[in-house]
Design an enzyme around this catalytic site. Structure first.
Site, PDB file in Angstrom:
ATOM      1  N   ASP A 290       0.845  -1.191   0.000  1.00 32.04           N
ATOM      2  CA  ASP A 290       0.000   0.000   0.000  1.00 32.04           C
ATOM      3  C   ASP A 290       0.884   1.247   0.000  1.00 32.04           C
ATOM      4  O   ASP A 290       1.953   1.241  -0.602  1.00 32.04           O
ATOM      5  CB  ASP A 290      -0.927  -0.044   1.227  1.00 32.04           C
ATOM      6  CG  ASP A 290      -2.282   0.587   0.958  1.00 32.04           C
ATOM      7  OD1 ASP A 290      -2.320   1.825   0.836  1.00 32.04           O
ATOM      8  OD2 ASP A 290      -3.294  -0.135   0.879  1.00 32.04           O
ATOM      9  N   HIS A 324      -3.528   5.873   3.480  1.00 34.10           N
ATOM     10  CA  HIS A 324      -4.302   4.698   3.055  1.00 34.10           C
ATOM     11  C   HIS A 324      -3.754   3.414   3.660  1.00 34.10           C
ATOM     12  O   HIS A 324      -4.507   2.584   4.202  1.00 34.10           O
ATOM     13  CB  HIS A 324      -4.301   4.639   1.529  1.00 34.10           C
ATOM     14  CG  HIS A 324      -5.290   3.706   0.928  1.00 34.10           C
ATOM     15  ND1 HIS A 324      -5.034   2.369   0.730  1.00 34.10           N
ATOM     16  CD2 HIS A 324      -6.548   3.912   0.470  1.00 34.10           C
ATOM     17  CE1 HIS A 324      -6.078   1.797   0.163  1.00 34.10           C
ATOM     18  NE2 HIS A 324      -7.017   2.712  -0.001  1.00 34.10           N
ATOM     19  N   ASN A 412     -13.701   0.150  -6.861  1.00 27.44           N
ATOM     20  CA  ASN A 412     -14.741   1.101  -6.465  1.00 27.44           C
ATOM     21  C   ASN A 412     -15.413   1.816  -7.634  1.00 27.44           C
ATOM     22  O   ASN A 412     -16.046   2.848  -7.437  1.00 27.44           O
ATOM     23  CB  ASN A 412     -14.145   2.163  -5.531  1.00 27.44           C
ATOM     24  CG  ASN A 412     -13.578   1.565  -4.268  1.00 27.44           C
ATOM     25  OD1 ASN A 412     -13.995   0.501  -3.825  1.00 27.44           O
ATOM     26  ND2 ASN A 412     -12.605   2.240  -3.682  1.00 27.44           N
ATOM     27  N   SER A 494     -11.237  -0.994  -0.475  1.00 25.92           N
ATOM     28  CA  SER A 494      -9.945  -0.964   0.218  1.00 25.92           C
ATOM     29  C   SER A 494     -10.110  -1.223   1.703  1.00 25.92           C
ATOM     30  O   SER A 494      -9.227  -1.780   2.349  1.00 25.92           O
ATOM     31  CB  SER A 494      -9.274   0.404   0.041  1.00 25.92           C
ATOM     32  OG  SER A 494      -8.580   0.483  -1.172  1.00 25.92           O
TER      33      SER A 494
END
Length: 620
Positions: A290, A324, A412, A494
């Site tokens: 990430d 994130h 998404n 996520s």
């Protein structure tokens, strides 16, 4: 008509004819003589690798099976590319001694990163007759929900128009100004937005002639507060428009948060709190690929291992400018017992592979090589690309053969499942929400769909769907850690994937069937883990398997705790007989849904509290 030779151009004069071939060439020649850099096609970054033999890779280039012809060695390919004047070899990933930070990569074939034009790549593909994987080194995306997608090309060219200036003031608890809050106005001729200053103020200018053109106002705080969304807002241009945000701690389920620790609604929904307290993930290694993870955060202090794939700096993996990766890591392994959110596996060993901002497929291949070298058990992939990557698929297969379970967010975009979640070698996780788990004036409301069950679970509007979806998990209004020591409520697949990654880590650490034979790492163990997770799925929402897969994994069910046939989880899971034995402890209706045979739907949701459908505002 206007624009044709001899026709009026609207100003009383004839429009000039378009230049003929000779004239056009002359115009280009004059442009070539002008000082400056000519705009043309640049070389792009491509991945080049020998195609693996059939049976080792799930897919070949363009979805075709690998040829029987023996592919050339990587060394031969590199020499041929270096000899070509129009191709620049940048680096090699995935071969011995060429792993991230110079660490020896996993055994097996490597991948060259080279720069060339699209035409040169097509010619090379044709010349090698499918013996090489040749593909663009795609830029990867973090699966974060955006309030709107920017238009690709806007046909409007506004030269002169009325403008409206809205002075927006964002305040927090006790009227405290909130800096760095994103404010966006929907409506008008062009998008408009800005960031609040130290006084909590920002002026947003919108093209238009009436405040009634504004169809919505959205405020996203940096941390510690709920977002805000108002459809058809009553705004004025002659005075400040004040918006007060709610602290996370004002929510009934988060009293005195974060000073008093809490279990997130996603963990409660999956019944993490009903597992034995000693189930904490001891001995399992998890990789979070990430944007890094800030281990200065009280909930992330136990994280001590990582690698910066982008910067190649051994000390920068914990610098998370996006937040994130820290958010995902908190869901998986939040470890402070008195502060913040409880993670699923607080005693697991988390490795951080920093890939953002700027990550590409080639760097994801390097990150998976790191995971193979470090003998990682579970990988969380809350990221995606534009299209399937044969080179990446080969590395995912190799990781699975090394016993690594890759768990990926479906995406998404609200469309088909994105890659790598679309790979048959990973576990794909879609997102669901629960309508009573966030304030009714927050932007989370915009994720609601009409697919709501009697318990309030709904499929998130943004969540990608398709036959590749394996399970679903909470992914709306998920509160977790963000740098430096704060918390934020975010939406996205996520956020859903880490819930399943955390459960997978607990199962590898404590499930007897997965501990058989000393917990030996293999592709069979990965398949057994995925099978147990799917079979623990609980039906939520009223949609079918295309949106929720086998349902939301249930932690006690995954371990067979308190259920008839609990002994079934002791059965060996590497065979059809073992899978059928484990299946005996689950609800037949859920199994029928998992096997595609259908199952009774939940009672129709009766829209309590005036809940509206069809794009209307929620009537709260």
């Amino acid at each position: 008509m206007p624009g044709q030779p001899g026709a009026p151009d609207g100003g009383g004069q004839e429009a000039p004819p378009p230049p003929d071939g000779e004239a056009a060439r002359g115009m280009r020649a004059r442009a070539d003589e002008a000082p400056g850099r000519r705009v043309g096609e640049r070389k792009k970054q491509f991945l080049v690798a020998p195609q693996q033999a059939p049976g080792l890779a799930a897919i070949g280039p363009f979805g075709m099976p690998s040829p029987a012809l023996q592919p050339p060695s990587l060394q031969a390919v590199e020499k041929a590319l270096n000899d070509h004047p129009d191709i620049d070899v940048v680096r090699t990933v995935g071969t011995a001694g060429m792993g991230p930070l110079g660490i020896g990569a996993a055994a097996g074939g490597g991948t060259l990163v080279a720069r060339m034009t699209d035409d040169k790549a097509r010619a090379l593909q044709q010349q090698t007759q499918g013996q090489l994987v040749i593909e663009r080194d795609q830029h990867l995306l973090l699966h974060e929900v955006m309030p709107r997608q920017p238009a690709m090309v806007n046909s409007l060219a506004v030269r002169a128009s009325a403008t409206l200036a809205f002075r927006m003031v964002v305040l927090g608890k006790d009227g405290t100004p909130l800096p760095d809050a994103e404010v966006a106005l929907f409506g008008g001729l062009l998008p408009a937005g800005g960031m609040t200053d130290a006084r909590g103020e920002v002026t947003v200018t919108l093209y238009g002639d009436s405040p009634h053109m504004v169809s919505g106002v959205y405020v996203k705080p940096r941390a510690d507060y709920w977002s805000f969304y108002q459809r058809d807002p009553d705004l004025g241009t002659d005075e400040a428009n004040v918006i007060g945000l709610r602290p996370l701690s004002d929510w009934p389920q988060l009293p005195d948060f974060p000073k008093r620790s809490a279990i997130g609604w996603g963990q409660r929904a999956m019944r993490l709190d009903q597992l034995p307290p000693n189930f904490r993930g001891q001995g399992v290694k998890i990789a979070v690929i990430d944007s890094g993870a800030d281990n200065r955060h009280p909930d992330l202090k136990r994280i001590q291992n990582g690698v910066d794939i982008i910067g190649k700096n051994p000390d920068s993996w914990n610098q998370d400018v996006l937040g994130h990766g820290s958010h995902c890591s908190g869901v998986i392994g939040g470890a402070d017992p008195t502060f913040g959110i409880h993670g699923f596996a607080p005693e697991a060993e988390i490795h951080v592979c920093k890939l953002f901002p700027g990550g590409q497929v080639s760097q994801l291949i390097e990150a998976l090589d790191y995971c193979i070298e470090q003998q990682i058990d579970v990988v969380n992939l809350s990221l995606g690309g534009v299209s399937p990557s044969p080179a990446l698929e080969q590395r995912i297969v190799r990781a699975k053969q090394a016993g690594i379970a890759c768990i990926a967010a479906t995406g998404n975009s609200g469309g088909p499942v994105q890659y790598p979640a679309a790979s048959p070698n990973v576990l794909a996780v879609a997102a669901i929400g629960k309508f009573d788990e966030f304030p009714r004036d927050s932007y989370h409301v915009e994720t609601l769909s009409t697919d709501v069950d009697a318990s309030g679970y709904f499929t998130a509007k943004f969540s990608c769907f398709g036959p590749e979806v394996d399970v679903c998990a909470p992914g709306v209004a998920i509160v977790s850690s963000v740098p430096p020591a704060n918390f934020a409520a975010w939406d996205g697949t996520s956020m859903a994937a880490p819930h399943v990654t955390g459960l997978a880590a607990l199962m590898l650490a404590h499930h007897p069937a997965l501990q058989a034979q000393g917990g030996m790492r293999s592709a069979q163990r990965v398949d057994a883990l995925f099978d147990l997770i799917r079979r623990s799925g609980r039906r939520v929402t009223q949609s079918g398997a295309l949106r929720t897969g086998a349902g939301m994994p249930d932690a006690p069910t995954a371990f067979g705790l308190g259920l008839p046939g609990q002994q079934a989880m002791q059965a060996p899971l590497g065979s059809m007989a073992g899978a059928m034995a484990a299946n005996a402890m689950f609800d037949p209706a859920i199994n029928a849904a998992y096997l595609g045979m259908g199952a009774p739907r939940a009672p129709a949701f009766m829209a309590p509290l005036g809940f509206g459908y069809g794009g209307t505002r929620v009537g709260w």
